[in-house]
Design an enzyme around this catalytic site. Structure first.
Site, PDB file in Angstrom:
ATOM      1  N   ARG A  28       0.828  -1.228   0.000  1.00 44.50           N
ATOM      2  CA  ARG A  28       0.000   0.000   0.000  1.00 44.50           C
ATOM      3  C   ARG A  28       0.856   1.268   0.000  1.00 44.50           C
ATOM      4  NH1 ARG A  28      -3.107  -2.804   3.907  1.00 44.50           N
ATOM      5  NH2 ARG A  28      -4.995  -3.637   2.970  1.00 44.50           N
ATOM      6  N   GLY A  89       3.049 -14.806   6.293  1.00 42.07           N
ATOM      7  CA  GLY A  89       2.150 -14.320   7.345  1.00 42.07           C
ATOM      8  C   GLY A  89       2.889 -14.113   8.658  1.00 42.07           C
ATOM      9  N   ASP A 114       5.506  -2.055  11.862  1.00 44.79           N
ATOM     10  CA  ASP A 114       4.749  -0.922  11.319  1.00 44.79           C
ATOM     11  C   ASP A 114       3.812  -0.316  12.370  1.00 44.79           C
ATOM     12  OD1 ASP A 114       2.814  -2.876  11.447  1.00 44.79           O
ATOM     13  OD2 ASP A 114       2.210  -2.765   9.344  1.00 44.79           O
ATOM     14  N   GLU A 165      -9.573 -11.502  11.668  1.00 43.79           N
ATOM     15  CA  GLU A 165      -8.924 -10.514  10.804  1.00 43.79           C
ATOM     16  C   GLU A 165      -9.954  -9.823   9.914  1.00 43.79           C
ATOM     17  OE1 GLU A 165      -5.875  -9.462  11.072  1.00 43.79           O
ATOM     18  OE2 GLU A 165      -5.652 -10.851  12.746  1.00 43.79           O
ATOM     19  N   LYS A 362      32.070  27.490   7.158  1.00 40.45           N
ATOM     20  CA  LYS A 362      32.277  26.041   7.060  1.00 40.45           C
ATOM     21  C   LYS A 362      33.618  25.700   7.691  1.00 40.45           C
ATOM     22  CE  LYS A 362      34.710  23.879   4.549  1.00 40.45           C
ATOM     23  NZ  LYS A 362      35.613  23.342   3.552  1.00 40.45           N
ATOM     24  N   TYR A 377      31.989  34.763   3.174  1.00 45.32           N
ATOM     25  CA  TYR A 377      32.199  33.318   3.220  1.00 45.32           C
ATOM     26  C   TYR A 377      33.469  33.057   4.000  1.00 45.32           C
ATOM     27  CZ  TYR A 377      33.606  28.626   2.150  1.00 45.32           C
ATOM     28  OH  TYR A 377      34.004  27.330   2.291  1.00 45.32           O
TER      29      TYR A 377
HETATM   30  C1  UD1 Z   1      -1.746  -7.377  11.976  1.00 47.51           C
HETATM   31  C2  UD1 Z   1      -2.642  -8.312  12.761  1.00 47.51           C
HETATM   32  C3  UD1 Z   1      -3.945  -7.584  13.103  1.00 47.51           C
HETATM   33  C4  UD1 Z   1      -3.642  -6.327  13.861  1.00 47.51           C
HETATM   34  C5  UD1 Z   1      -2.637  -5.437  13.097  1.00 47.51           C
HETATM   35  C6  UD1 Z   1      -2.195  -4.296  13.985  1.00 47.51           C
HETATM   36  C7  UD1 Z   1      -2.118 -10.526  11.910  1.00 47.51           C
HETATM   37  C8  UD1 Z   1      -2.580 -11.672  11.066  1.00 47.51           C
HETATM   38  N1  UD1 Z   1      -2.945  -9.487  11.963  1.00 47.51           N
HETATM   39  O1  UD1 Z   1      -2.436  -7.054  10.784  1.00 47.51           O
HETATM   40  O2  UD1 Z   1      -4.790  -8.427  13.885  1.00 47.51           O
HETATM   41  O3  UD1 Z   1      -4.842  -5.605  14.107  1.00 47.51           O
HETATM   42  O4  UD1 Z   1      -1.473  -6.202  12.760  1.00 47.51           O
HETATM   43  O5  UD1 Z   1      -1.394  -3.391  13.273  1.00 47.51           O
HETATM   44  O6  UD1 Z   1      -1.079 -10.614  12.531  1.00 47.51           O
HETATM   45  N2  UD1 Z   1       5.017  -9.313   8.543  1.00 47.51           N
HETATM   46  C9  UD1 Z   1       6.106 -10.122   8.384  1.00 47.51           C
HETATM   47  N3  UD1 Z   1       5.988 -11.239   7.615  1.00 47.51           N
HETATM   48  C10 UD1 Z   1       4.820 -11.596   7.022  1.00 47.51           C
HETATM   49  C11 UD1 Z   1       3.707 -10.742   7.207  1.00 47.51           C
HETATM   50  C12 UD1 Z   1       3.841  -9.614   7.963  1.00 47.51           C
HETATM   51  O7  UD1 Z   1       7.177  -9.848   8.919  1.00 47.51           O
HETATM   52  O8  UD1 Z   1       4.790 -12.646   6.353  1.00 47.51           O
HETATM   53  C13 UD1 Z   1       5.184  -8.077   9.351  1.00 47.51           C
HETATM   54  C14 UD1 Z   1       4.940  -6.801   8.562  1.00 47.51           C
HETATM   55  O9  UD1 Z   1       6.150  -6.234   8.126  1.00 47.51           O
HETATM   56  C15 UD1 Z   1       4.297  -5.880   9.583  1.00 47.51           C
HETATM   57  C16 UD1 Z   1       3.670  -6.833  10.592  1.00 47.51           C
HETATM   58  O10 UD1 Z   1       4.206  -8.114  10.378  1.00 47.51           O
HETATM   59  O11 UD1 Z   1       5.247  -5.083  10.243  1.00 47.51           O
HETATM   60  C17 UD1 Z   1       2.151  -6.883  10.438  1.00 47.51           C
HETATM   61  O12 UD1 Z   1       1.861  -7.480   9.208  1.00 47.51           O
HETATM   62  P1  UD1 Z   1       0.649  -7.077   8.286  1.00 47.51           P
HETATM   63  O13 UD1 Z   1       0.529  -8.059   7.210  1.00 47.51           O
HETATM   64  O14 UD1 Z   1       0.789  -5.653   7.940  1.00 47.51           O
HETATM   65  O15 UD1 Z   1      -0.551  -7.315   9.293  1.00 47.51           O
HETATM   66  P2  UD1 Z   1      -1.721  -6.318   9.545  1.00 47.51           P
HETATM   67  O16 UD1 Z   1      -2.651  -6.386   8.406  1.00 47.51           O
HETATM   68  O17 UD1 Z   1      -1.161  -5.034   9.960  1.00 47.51           O
END
Ligand code: UD1
Length: 470
Positions: A28, A89, A114, A165, A362, A377
């Site tokens: 996104r 995931g 994030d 989710e 500088k 300068y």
């Molecule tokens: C996730 C949660 C959601 C929560 C939200 C809060 C899950 C399934 N869902 O959703 O319940 O409300 O965070 O912000 O956990 N990441 C990896 N590897 C992967 C997938 C993701 O490292 O394979 C990391 C991403 O970089 C990110 C974090 O995990 O920092 C969350 O992943 P993302 O897929 O963005 O989950 P959300 O949709 O935010």
């Protein structure tokens, strides 16, 4: 069990590991840059998460990232990195992180890379509550509008039994949900035993959040799953540019309010940016339109702005920096800079100096009480105390190949429009006439004029001889 073993296992239980999930580009964001490296107030999003985690002094921190992001992330931050080969995931990311984590027992905090606005105090409260209540999983939650993309906490008779989710949920009838904040404390031993139990979801991902239902099904203990409610501003998940801007605004305001509470005047918080690691002492005044960045320190009573940028610099007590740009420099007490000055890296300005409009410095040291009021300068220069630098003075520090230094002693008077062709030295108390081009060092107390500059007496003699010759 021997007494040593028993104290070892106790200390193991007190151990704290942190996994930060940071794999995936973040589609996104529509960006070449990995999502967690997008800056918020000058620091990568991930840096904010790591700084917060580090404040708890954990035994270990592991950042899980993907193969393409590992190198930019490794360059941007210093951390133990584990690579998730395919983004299957959040549960899969945790499994990769657990493989890299050395500690076996105790508590592990799982943080989303994030979710950058979490505060150390809140993280500590999650860990403390988790340990005191001997929970197996503790989650951070908040109240969110139902149309947001967060997972929704499911409760029966008040007890948490799962998380649904957004992709798998019909929330049309709800205004708000109890959202999952993406920050969890787990009993590490339990997590290691059960991470492999996660089954693939309908969307094809392995959801970490499915472990809540796994635990709820397996225990009658009401304290096994705990929640800690926090404000949405701490748990904002930043996965697009709109939320990035929202996060920046929240953090900016939070930092400004902290400074105001500590006695700093921020005249217009809507038009002031102060980064996280900036220190500002009480009674400093930050006028509108300022950006204070990096490791800047603003001392007591200083005024910055309006419209100044100060980057990793120190501004002394009661100093003023008016509409100027200061980078990696030290400005002494009571110094006046600007308006419209540019103070570049390596500038060290001693107390009571005045630097006026359209002056650039500088790698220059200016002794106390010196004045450089207009259009100059000064590069690679050393000025003594009480020097007066006339308008339009230039240190010609570059000969096309090398840089050279200019040294100006105490109490020197540099006439307007003087060119100082480095390497060159003006001895203490010497003077240059307006428009002089100084190509040779000038002894203390001497006055030089002309092009090339010569002592005023010999200049007079040669002019007289010339007139005789005609
Ligand atoms: C996730 C949660 C959601 C929560 C939200 C809060 C899950 C399934 N869902 O959703 O319940 O409300 O965070 O912000 O956990 N990441 C990896 N590897 C992967 C997938 C993701 O490292 O394979 C990391 C991403 O970089 C990110 C974090 O995990 O920092 C969350 O992943 P993302 O897929 O963005 O989950 P959300 O949709 O935010």
């Amino acid at each position: 069990m021997t007494s040593d073993e028993s104290s070892n296992s106790r200390s193991n239980l007190a151990q704290l590991g942190v996994l930060v999930l940071a794999a995936g580009r973040g589609t996104r964001m529509k960006s070449r840059t990995p999502k967690v490296l997008h800056p918020i107030l000058g620091k990568p999003m991930l840096d904010h998460v790591l700084a917060c985690a580090a404040a708890l002094d954990p035994d270990e921190i592991v950042v899980v990232t993907d193969p393409a992001s590992s190198s930019p992330i490794g360059n941007a931050i210093s951390a133990h990195i584990a690579i998730q080969q395919i983004p299957l995931g959040t549960a899969d990311a945790v499994a990769v992180g657990l493989d890299a984590l050395e500690i076996e027992a105790g508590t592990v905090l799982v943080l989303n890379g994030d979710v950058p606005l979490i505060r150390p105090g809140s993280l500590q409260a999650i860990v403390d509550g988790h340990r005191t209540g001997q929970a197996t999983i503790t989650l951070a939650t908040f109240s969110a509008a139902s149309k947001t993309r967060y997972g929704s906490i499911q409760r029966r008779d008040g007890r948490v039994f799962g998380i649904v989710e957004a992709a798998d949920d019909d929330r049309a009838s709800l205004d708000t949900i109890e959202a999952n904040g993406g920050i969890y404390a787990f009993d590490l031993g339990w997590l290691r035993r059960h991470i492999g139990d996660v089954r693939v979801s309908a969307s094809g991902e392995y959801y970490l959040t499915s472990l809540i239902a796994t635990l709820a099904r397996s225990t009658e203990d009401p304290a096994a799953i705990e929640t800690v409610e926090l404000e949405e501003t701490e748990l904002l998940g930043v996965d697009d540019r709109h939320r990035l801007a929202t996060a920046e605004a929240i953090l900016r305001q939070r930092i400004l309010f902290q400074h105001m509470a500590a006695g700093v005047t921020i005249v217009d918080p809507d038009r002031t940016v102060v980064e996280r690691d900036v220190q500002i002492e009480a009674d400093a005044r930050i006028e509108p339109g300022c950006f204070l960045r990096g490791t800047t320190v603003i001392r007591n009573g200083a005024t910055v702005g309006p419209y100044s940028v100060v980057e990793s610099s120190t501004i002394g007590c009661d100093a003023q920096v008016l509409q100027s740009w200061v980078t990696e420099a030290t400005i002494g007490d009571r110094v006046r800079v600007g308006p419209f000055a540019r103070i570049r890296p390596g500038s060290a300005i001693e107390p009571d100096v005045h630097i006026g409009n359209f002056v650039e410095t500088k790698a220059t040291h200016i002794g106390s009480g010196s004045h450089v009021h207009h259009f100059s300068y000064l590069g690679d220069a050393e000025l003594g105390t009480n020097v007066n630098v006339g308008a339009g003075t230039i240190t010609c520090n570059y000969d096309g190949v090398n840089k050279h230094r200019t040294i100006i002693g105490d109490d020197v008077f540099v006439g307007c429009d003087t060119m100082l062709v480095a390497p060159v030295e003006l001895g203490s108390g010497s003077k240059t006439g307006a428009g002089a081009v100084v190509t040779r060092s000038v002894p203390a107390g001497m006055t030089v004029v002309g092009i090339p500059a010569r002592p005023i007496e010999s200049r007079k003699n040669s002019t007289t001889q010339g007139e005789h010759g005609r």
